[in-house]
Each structure stands twice: as C-alpha cells, then as structure tokens.
Design a protein around this motif. Structure first.
Motif, PDB file in Angstrom:
ATOM      1  N   ARG A  38      73.927  20.818  78.328  1.00 23.79           N
ATOM      2  CA  ARG A  38      73.683  20.396  76.944  1.00 23.79           C
ATOM      3  C   ARG A  38      74.967  20.321  76.127  1.00 23.79           C
ATOM      4  N   ASN A  39      75.928  21.092  76.464  1.00 25.66           N
ATOM      5  CA  ASN A  39      77.147  21.185  75.654  1.00 25.66           C
ATOM      6  C   ASN A  39      78.264  20.308  76.209  1.00 25.66           C
ATOM      7  N   THR A  40      78.033  19.031  76.327  1.00 25.91           N
ATOM      8  CA  THR A  40      79.078  18.140  76.815  1.00 25.91           C
ATOM      9  C   THR A  40      79.583  17.264  75.673  1.00 25.91           C
ATOM     10  N   PRO A  41      80.881  17.008  75.615  1.00 25.73           N
ATOM     11  CA  PRO A  41      81.444  16.179  74.544  1.00 25.73           C
ATOM     12  C   PRO A  41      81.373  14.674  74.853  1.00 25.73           C
ATOM     13  N   THR A  42      80.558  14.274  75.800  1.00 19.18           N
ATOM     14  CA  THR A  42      80.506  12.860  76.197  1.00 19.18           C
ATOM     15  C   THR A  42      79.639  12.013  75.288  1.00 19.18           C
ATOM     16  N   GLY A  43      78.869  12.653  74.425  1.00 18.83           N
ATOM     17  CA  GLY A  43      77.984  11.899  73.550  1.00 18.83           C
ATOM     18  C   GLY A  43      76.607  11.678  74.147  1.00 18.83           C
ATOM     19  N   TYR A  45      73.047  13.020  75.379  1.00 18.29           N
ATOM     20  CA  TYR A  45      72.198  14.148  75.071  1.00 18.29           C
ATOM     21  C   TYR A  45      71.332  14.477  76.292  1.00 18.29           C
TER      22      TYR A  45
END
Length: 148
Positions: A38-43, A45
């Motif tokens: 859930r905590n990925t900076p890729t955009g 969701y």
C-alpha cells in the motif's frame, strides 16, 4: 533412512532442509511485500485484495518448493514403492532387474525390463553416506527377494 531388515523407508535429507528454508523464505518475502504494497510512491493504489493475493502467491510458491521434500522410497519383501515429486508407483521385486546409481547421476534408479528405468529421487547423491547406506539396504532387500 529408517527400517528393519525386512522394511526400509528412505527420504532425502539435504533437499528437505533446502526446500523447507526456501518455502519459509518465500512466505516471509511475499508477506512483507504484501504488507508494504500500500505504501508505494508509484501512484498506484493497491487494495486489501491485492495484498491477500500477494500472500496467496507466496503460499503457492512455498507449496511448490515443498514438493521437492516429498520423495520417498518404501521397500519390503514384496516390492518397492517410489514416490517422486508428483506420482507414487509400486513395483514388485519380480519386475525390478536391478537397483543402480549410475556415475554422475543425481539420484538412484530402478532398472526395469525393456531398458526402462524409474528414478528414485529419495536417494540423492547430495546426501552422501546416507545415500550409500540406503542403496546397500535396498540392494540387500532386492537380492533376498529375488533369491526366494
């Protein structure tokens, strides 16, 4: 390897340890990845269902790794049962021409009529002295069954 003079059960040693370790590692890695998904900076969701699916993939891969710990050979006075990764087959001693471990092979095999053979993945060269003892005991069972 366990057994008495008339019954023998052989399982691989080294591959069971490696397969168990690999299965555990796969479970841990896929669970950690699922928790961090859930905590990925890729955009993108990711939802809870994606996390559950990731853990499910880890479980399936771990189960696949544990297939390598499945091989077993059970022998008695009547015959030998060979269980490899997927299938199990029993052969009467009258059908077995020889029990061999060819040079350079990873595992032993049963020699059958018409130049056929069945690999016995439970008796592996990686197990060293354990494999040697298993081959001696299996050959002795074969020899005593053929002589009777």
């Amino acid at each position: 390897m366990s057994g008495t003079a008339s019954r023998l059960v052989v399982r691989p040693r080294r591959v069971r340890v490696v397969a168990s370790g690999a299965a555990l590692l796969l479970l841990v890695v896929f669970t950690v990845v699922a928790l961090l998904l859930r905590n990925t900076p890729t955009g993108v969701y990711f939802r809870t269902s994606d996390q559950v699916a990731m853990v499910g993939v880890g479980v399936l891969l771990a189960a696949g790794a544990m297939l390598f710990a499945r091989p077993r050979v059970r022998a008695d006075a009547e015959g030998v049962e060979v269980r490899n990764l997927v299938n199990t087959q029993r052969y009467p001693w009258s059908l077995v021409r020889a029990v061999s471990f060819p040079d350079g092979s990873s595992w032993a095999r049963l020699e059958l009529p018409d130049d056929e053979y069945v690999p016995m993945m439970a008796i592996q060269s990686a197990d060293g002295h354990h494999a040697v003892q298993a081959m001696r005991a299996l050959r002795e069972l074969h020899r005593s069954a053929v002589q009777d």
